[in-house]
Design an enzyme around this catalytic site. Structure first.
Site, PDB file in Angstrom:
ATOM      1  N   GLY A  46       0.847  -1.176   0.000  1.00  0.00           N
ATOM      2  CA  GLY A  46       0.000   0.000   0.000  1.00  0.00           C
ATOM      3  C   GLY A  46       0.883   1.227   0.000  1.00  0.00           C
ATOM      4  O   GLY A  46       1.748   1.382   0.871  1.00  0.00           O
ATOM      5  N   ARG A  87      10.682  -0.956  -3.982  1.00  0.00           N
ATOM      6  CA  ARG A  87       9.455  -0.851  -4.788  1.00  0.00           C
ATOM      7  C   ARG A  87       9.554   0.419  -5.626  1.00  0.00           C
ATOM      8  O   ARG A  87       9.372   1.528  -5.111  1.00  0.00           O
ATOM      9  CB  ARG A  87       8.202  -0.772  -3.909  1.00  0.00           C
ATOM     10  CG  ARG A  87       7.875  -2.000  -3.088  1.00  0.00           C
ATOM     11  CD  ARG A  87       7.554  -3.241  -3.900  1.00  0.00           C
ATOM     12  NE  ARG A  87       6.464  -3.100  -4.825  1.00  0.00           N
ATOM     13  CZ  ARG A  87       5.163  -3.233  -4.515  1.00  0.00           C
ATOM     14  NH1 ARG A  87       4.816  -3.469  -3.270  1.00  0.00           N
ATOM     15  NH2 ARG A  87       4.241  -3.131  -5.434  1.00  0.00           N
ATOM     16  N   ASP A 245      -0.699   4.645  -6.545  1.00  0.00           N
ATOM     17  CA  ASP A 245       0.698   4.497  -6.163  1.00  0.00           C
ATOM     18  C   ASP A 245       1.548   5.644  -6.690  1.00  0.00           C
ATOM     19  O   ASP A 245       2.581   5.970  -6.117  1.00  0.00           O
ATOM     20  CB  ASP A 245       1.236   3.165  -6.671  1.00  0.00           C
ATOM     21  CG  ASP A 245       0.717   2.011  -5.837  1.00  0.00           C
ATOM     22  OD1 ASP A 245       1.447   1.570  -4.942  1.00  0.00           O
ATOM     23  OD2 ASP A 245      -0.423   1.577  -6.059  1.00  0.00           O
ATOM     24  N   ASN A 255      -2.025   2.655 -10.539  1.00  0.00           N
ATOM     25  CA  ASN A 255      -2.596   1.936  -9.399  1.00  0.00           C
ATOM     26  C   ASN A 255      -2.550   0.443  -9.712  1.00  0.00           C
ATOM     27  O   ASN A 255      -2.148   0.034 -10.802  1.00  0.00           O
ATOM     28  CB  ASN A 255      -4.036   2.397  -9.144  1.00  0.00           C
ATOM     29  CG  ASN A 255      -4.573   1.897  -7.809  1.00  0.00           C
ATOM     30  OD1 ASN A 255      -3.929   2.056  -6.775  1.00  0.00           O
ATOM     31  ND2 ASN A 255      -5.742   1.289  -7.825  1.00  0.00           N
ATOM     32  N   LYS A 256      -2.939  -0.352  -8.754  1.00  0.00           N
ATOM     33  CA  LYS A 256      -2.923  -1.803  -8.895  1.00  0.00           C
ATOM     34  C   LYS A 256      -3.499  -2.238 -10.243  1.00  0.00           C
ATOM     35  O   LYS A 256      -4.544  -1.750 -10.664  1.00  0.00           O
ATOM     36  CB  LYS A 256      -3.723  -2.423  -7.748  1.00  0.00           C
ATOM     37  CG  LYS A 256      -4.030  -3.904  -7.887  1.00  0.00           C
ATOM     38  CD  LYS A 256      -2.803  -4.744  -7.780  1.00  0.00           C
ATOM     39  CE  LYS A 256      -3.168  -6.233  -7.899  1.00  0.00           C
ATOM     40  NZ  LYS A 256      -1.978  -7.079  -7.891  1.00  0.00           N
TER      41      LYS A 256
END
Length: 353
Positions: A46, A87, A245, A255-256
């Site tokens: 997250g 990340r 993100d 985003n995801k």
């Protein structure tokens, strides 16, 4: 109350999200390399929570330093590089490391290492506290936008909302970004139920968001990612809201993976689709979404499900962790400062002035 992450007496404690919802496994560590591995492997995930974890991970690295002050800059550079490599897409991580690098640059010459480390520790705690406050602010701004945009529907009934991946306490340490907005809207009586997309391949929506909604006693259904268009066609979804993100200066949003498909379908069905993310997620230095680095992860995440092989080991896989939703499919970007609509290139820039 869900305790996703904490830092006490030099020890980082986090809830290992890889085992949810079947196990609540809390991990304690004083090793910055173990903390980096937790970020890499999505034990901690997250975007906002990654930023919080990154700050604390740097502090763990400082605690293990045993060299001289003259040797410290080289060590600090390596430490920051290791954290930033964990990340590459989540800009909150770089926001956290930038804050600590700024402290180093401003005070290294004047302060002892002990005093410098204390200042960085305070900054890491501040990053965490700020994320909690940001969630509360986003929830209020998002609630106001929903009331405004869906006022006519709310005159006759409550709303059903689609969300994707996990954007609650597990992703932020606070009430959440998109899920924080949903929680407040539920408390205010605006929401009838939540539709949470499973979020393949790691199933954050099915495992984590569903678990959080159960904890909050908020009615929900979980669906396959590919079901949302059909549910919209049937009139079963009133609006969508997801996290981010990284957001480019023009509003394009990473985003995801799977988010873009939901947004395009919502646009086709004339359903509002919102992004909720703190200002720290906005990368004002890039013009559009084509400049956002997109992480490609190991193909085994797709070839296996919880360790069970569902494809041959030789099956070629493309496994992007994120996609980019173009700004024209986004009806509003809810931040901790305000909800932004209209010309994103102009309005997002104003958040930094």
């Amino acid at each position: 109350m869900i305790d996703a992450i904490s830092f006490t007496n030099g020890t980082l404690r986090y809830l290992d999200q890889r085992f949810l919802p079947l196990q609540e496994n809390y991990v304690e560590t004083r090793s910055h390399m173990e903390a980096i591995e937790a970020i890499k492997t999505l034990a901690v995930r997250g975007a906002p929570l990654i930023g919080v974890a990154a700050g604390y991970t740097v502090i763990l690295g400082l605690q293990s330093y045993e060299g001289t002050k003259e040797e410290f800059p080289a060590y600090f550079d390596r430490l920051i590089a290791d954290v930033e490599a964990s990340r590459p897409t989540a800009v909150n991580l770089f926001f956290a490391t930038a804050k600590l690098k700024d402290l180093f640059n401003a005070h290294y010459a004047a302060l002892s290492l002990e005093a410098l480390f204390a200042a960085m520790n305070a900054a890491a705690v501040e990053i965490h506290n700020d994320e909690i406050a940001n969630c509360d602010n986003m929830s209020r701004h998002g609630l106001a936008l929903i009331k405004q945009d869906l006022a006519e529907t709310l005159k006759t009934r409550k709303l059903t909302v689609l969300t994707h991946c996990n954007t609650g306490t597990l992703a932020t340490g606070g009430s959440g970004t998109a899920l924080g907005v949903i929680k407040l809207a539920w408390q205010e009586g605006l929401i009838e139920k939540v539709i949470t997309a499973e979020s393949r391949p790691l199933l954050q929506g099915l495992r984590l968001t569903a678990w959080e909604l159960e904890q909050e006693k908020i009615p929900f259904y979980s669906i396959s990612d590919s079901s949302s268009a059909f549910l919209m066609q049937k009139g079963m979804i009133d609006f969508g809201i997801v996290g981010a993100d990284r957001i480019a200066s023009n509003g394009d949003t990473a985003n995801k993976i799977g988010t873009c498909a939901h947004a395009i379908s919502a646009y086709h069905h004339k359903i509002p689709f919102y992004i909720a993310a703190p200002v720290s997620t906005i990368d004002i230095t890039i013009d559009n979404g084509t400049q956002i680095p997109i992480e490609e992860r190991n193909g085994d995440e797709l070839r296996t499900i919880f360790g069970t092989q569902v494809a041959t080991p030789t099956t070629p896989v493309i496994n992007y962790a994120f996609d980019v939703t173009p700004n024209q499919f986004i009806n509003g970007i809810v931040t901790d400062k305000k909800a932004v609509t209209g010309n994103y290139s102009q309005e997002l820039q104003k958040l930094f002035t």
